[in-house]
Motif scaffolding. Structure first.
Motif, PDB file in Angstrom:
ATOM      1  N   LEU A   1       0.777  -1.182  -0.067  1.00  0.00           N
ATOM      2  CA  LEU A   1       0.161   0.004   0.177  1.00  0.00           C
ATOM      3  C   LEU A   1       0.882   1.272  -0.035  1.00  0.00           C
ATOM      4  O   LEU A   1       0.274   2.255  -0.445  1.00  0.00           O
ATOM      5  CB  LEU A   1      -1.007   0.135   1.052  1.00  0.00           C
ATOM      6  CG  LEU A   1      -2.001  -1.061   1.293  1.00  0.00           C
ATOM      7  CD1 LEU A   1      -2.822  -1.141   2.638  1.00  0.00           C
ATOM      8  CD2 LEU A   1      -2.800  -0.928   0.178  1.00  0.00           C
ATOM      9  N   ILE A   2       2.060   1.157   0.458  1.00  0.00           N
ATOM     10  CA  ILE A   2       3.116   2.405   0.424  1.00  0.00           C
ATOM     11  C   ILE A   2       3.287   2.803  -0.994  1.00  0.00           C
ATOM     12  O   ILE A   2       3.924   1.705  -1.749  1.00  0.00           O
ATOM     13  CB  ILE A   2       4.410   2.006   1.244  1.00  0.00           C
ATOM     14  CG1 ILE A   2       4.022   1.779   2.668  1.00  0.00           C
ATOM     15  CG2 ILE A   2       5.239   3.195   1.032  1.00  0.00           C
ATOM     16  CD1 ILE A   2       5.128   1.224   3.342  1.00  0.00           C
ATOM     17  N   PRO A   3       3.371   3.868  -1.363  1.00  0.00           N
ATOM     18  CA  PRO A   3       3.546   4.425  -2.995  1.00  0.00           C
ATOM     19  C   PRO A   3       4.955   4.365  -3.194  1.00  0.00           C
ATOM     20  O   PRO A   3       5.882   4.605  -2.548  1.00  0.00           O
ATOM     21  CB  PRO A   3       3.070   5.760  -2.927  1.00  0.00           C
ATOM     22  CG  PRO A   3       2.984   6.453  -1.555  1.00  0.00           C
ATOM     23  CD  PRO A   3       2.784   4.991  -0.810  1.00  0.00           C
ATOM     24  N   ALA A   4       5.531   4.002  -4.214  1.00  0.00           N
ATOM     25  CA  ALA A   4       7.046   3.864  -4.573  1.00  0.00           C
ATOM     26  C   ALA A   4       7.308   5.157  -5.116  1.00  0.00           C
ATOM     27  O   ALA A   4       6.595   5.844  -5.540  1.00  0.00           O
ATOM     28  CB  ALA A   4       7.091   2.959  -6.006  1.00  0.00           C
ATOM     29  N   HIS A   5       8.596   5.364  -4.635  1.00  0.00           N
ATOM     30  CA  HIS A   5       9.166   6.656  -4.934  1.00  0.00           C
ATOM     31  C   HIS A   5      10.230   6.746  -6.085  1.00  0.00           C
ATOM     32  O   HIS A   5      11.415   7.212  -5.817  1.00  0.00           O
ATOM     33  CB  HIS A   5       9.823   7.359  -3.822  1.00  0.00           C
ATOM     34  CG  HIS A   5       8.490   7.692  -2.923  1.00  0.00           C
ATOM     35  ND1 HIS A   5       7.954   8.731  -2.962  1.00  0.00           N
ATOM     36  CD2 HIS A   5       8.324   7.098  -1.655  1.00  0.00           C
ATOM     37  CE1 HIS A   5       6.963   8.847  -1.994  1.00  0.00           C
ATOM     38  NE2 HIS A   5       7.196   7.791  -1.008  1.00  0.00           N
ATOM     39  N   ALA A   6      10.110   6.000  -7.068  1.00  0.00           N
ATOM     40  CA  ALA A   6      11.138   5.508  -7.990  1.00  0.00           C
ATOM     41  C   ALA A   6      11.027   6.708  -9.036  1.00  0.00           C
ATOM     42  O   ALA A   6      10.272   7.422  -9.214  1.00  0.00           O
ATOM     43  CB  ALA A   6      10.682   4.378  -8.834  1.00  0.00           C
ATOM     44  N   VAL A   7      12.478   7.071  -9.587  1.00  0.00           N
ATOM     45  CA  VAL A   7      12.346   8.028 -10.575  1.00  0.00           C
ATOM     46  C   VAL A   7      12.872   7.366 -12.023  1.00  0.00           C
ATOM     47  O   VAL A   7      13.776   6.587 -12.023  1.00  0.00           O
ATOM     48  CB  VAL A   7      13.595   8.972 -10.199  1.00  0.00           C
ATOM     49  CG1 VAL A   7      13.644  10.219 -11.334  1.00  0.00           C
ATOM     50  CG2 VAL A   7      12.875   9.833  -9.006  1.00  0.00           C
ATOM     51  N   PRO A   8      12.018   7.655 -13.060  1.00  0.00           N
ATOM     52  CA  PRO A   8      12.693   6.966 -14.422  1.00  0.00           C
ATOM     53  C   PRO A   8      13.968   7.488 -14.741  1.00  0.00           C
ATOM     54  O   PRO A   8      14.500   8.632 -14.324  1.00  0.00           O
ATOM     55  CB  PRO A   8      11.526   7.349 -15.290  1.00  0.00           C
ATOM     56  CG  PRO A   8      10.915   8.511 -14.832  1.00  0.00           C
ATOM     57  CD  PRO A   8      11.015   8.284 -13.137  1.00  0.00           C
ATOM     58  N   PRO A   9      14.782   6.876 -15.509  1.00  0.00           N
ATOM     59  CA  PRO A   9      16.324   7.375 -15.947  1.00  0.00           C
ATOM     60  C   PRO A   9      16.006   8.517 -16.602  1.00  0.00           C
ATOM     61  O   PRO A   9      17.188   9.213 -16.633  1.00  0.00           O
ATOM     62  CB  PRO A   9      16.653   6.026 -16.467  1.00  0.00           C
ATOM     63  CG  PRO A   9      15.741   5.290 -16.863  1.00  0.00           C
ATOM     64  CD  PRO A   9      14.696   5.526 -15.991  1.00  0.00           C
ATOM     65  N   THR A  10      15.299   8.883 -17.176  1.00  0.00           N
ATOM     66  CA  THR A  10      14.892  10.089 -18.069  1.00  0.00           C
ATOM     67  C   THR A  10      14.669  11.286 -17.425  1.00  0.00           C
ATOM     68  O   THR A  10      14.836  12.126 -17.929  1.00  0.00           O
ATOM     69  CB  THR A  10      14.024   9.856 -19.188  1.00  0.00           C
ATOM     70  OG1 THR A  10      12.649   9.539 -18.408  1.00  0.00           O
ATOM     71  CG2 THR A  10      14.093   8.637 -20.318  1.00  0.00           C
TER      72      THR A  10
ATOM     73  N   THR B   1      16.327  12.278 -14.786  1.00  0.00           N
ATOM     74  CA  THR B   1      17.889  12.705 -14.221  1.00  0.00           C
ATOM     75  C   THR B   1      17.928  13.941 -14.991  1.00  0.00           C
ATOM     76  O   THR B   1      18.130  13.937 -16.153  1.00  0.00           O
ATOM     77  CB  THR B   1      18.847  11.548 -14.279  1.00  0.00           C
ATOM     78  OG1 THR B   1      19.233  11.170 -15.534  1.00  0.00           O
ATOM     79  CG2 THR B   1      18.371  10.437 -13.278  1.00  0.00           C
ATOM     80  N   PRO B   2      18.777  15.157 -14.301  1.00  0.00           N
ATOM     81  CA  PRO B   2      19.099  16.159 -14.883  1.00  0.00           C
ATOM     82  C   PRO B   2      20.275  15.790 -15.815  1.00  0.00           C
ATOM     83  O   PRO B   2      21.338  15.179 -15.502  1.00  0.00           O
ATOM     84  CB  PRO B   2      19.123  16.969 -13.709  1.00  0.00           C
ATOM     85  CG  PRO B   2      19.491  16.497 -12.630  1.00  0.00           C
ATOM     86  CD  PRO B   2      18.825  15.059 -12.840  1.00  0.00           C
ATOM     87  N   SER B   3      20.413  16.631 -16.897  1.00  0.00           N
ATOM     88  CA  SER B   3      21.480  16.365 -17.931  1.00  0.00           C
ATOM     89  C   SER B   3      21.961  17.740 -18.030  1.00  0.00           C
ATOM     90  O   SER B   3      21.463  18.612 -18.744  1.00  0.00           O
ATOM     91  CB  SER B   3      21.137  15.841 -19.038  1.00  0.00           C
ATOM     92  OG  SER B   3      22.281  16.018 -20.156  1.00  0.00           O
ATOM     93  N   PRO B   4      23.129  18.289 -17.410  1.00  0.00           N
ATOM     94  CA  PRO B   4      23.735  19.585 -17.512  1.00  0.00           C
ATOM     95  C   PRO B   4      23.890  20.111 -19.066  1.00  0.00           C
ATOM     96  O   PRO B   4      23.678  21.116 -19.373  1.00  0.00           O
ATOM     97  CB  PRO B   4      25.225  19.595 -16.932  1.00  0.00           C
ATOM     98  CG  PRO B   4      25.237  18.292 -16.262  1.00  0.00           C
ATOM     99  CD  PRO B   4      24.083  17.302 -16.656  1.00  0.00           C
ATOM    100  N   GLY B   5      24.477  19.116 -19.958  1.00  0.00           N
ATOM    101  CA  GLY B   5      24.531  19.767 -21.323  1.00  0.00           C
ATOM    102  C   GLY B   5      23.090  19.926 -22.216  1.00  0.00           C
ATOM    103  O   GLY B   5      22.901  20.736 -22.848  1.00  0.00           O
TER     104      GLY B   5
END
Length: 65
Positions: A19-28, A30-34
């Motif tokens: 019942l606990i929500p997942a806190h996953a972040v997709p790889p896309t 993630t910040p990319s400085p360039g």
């Protein structure tokens, strides 16, 4: 009896954990400085190109009667 009790507790914990929500972040995500830098340059260029050119208005000369 102990095995049954442990199994019920394990099932209850697994059900509660699902019942606990997942806190996953997709790889896309993630910040990319360039990429961010290129995106800001592109946005700045599009703002400069999209700015309207202000032309001076023509003033009509009054007619002499």
């Amino acid at each position: 009896m102990k095995r049954t009790g442990l199994a019920l507790i394990a099932i209850a914990l697994a059900g509660w954990a699902s019942l606990i929500p997942a806190h996953a972040v997709p790889p896309t995500a993630t910040p990319s400085p360039g990429y961010d830098a290129r995106l800001q340059e592109q946005r700045a260029a599009s703002r400069a190109a999209a700015a309207p050119v202000v032309k001076p208005r023509r003033v009509k000369k009054p007619r002499a009667h």
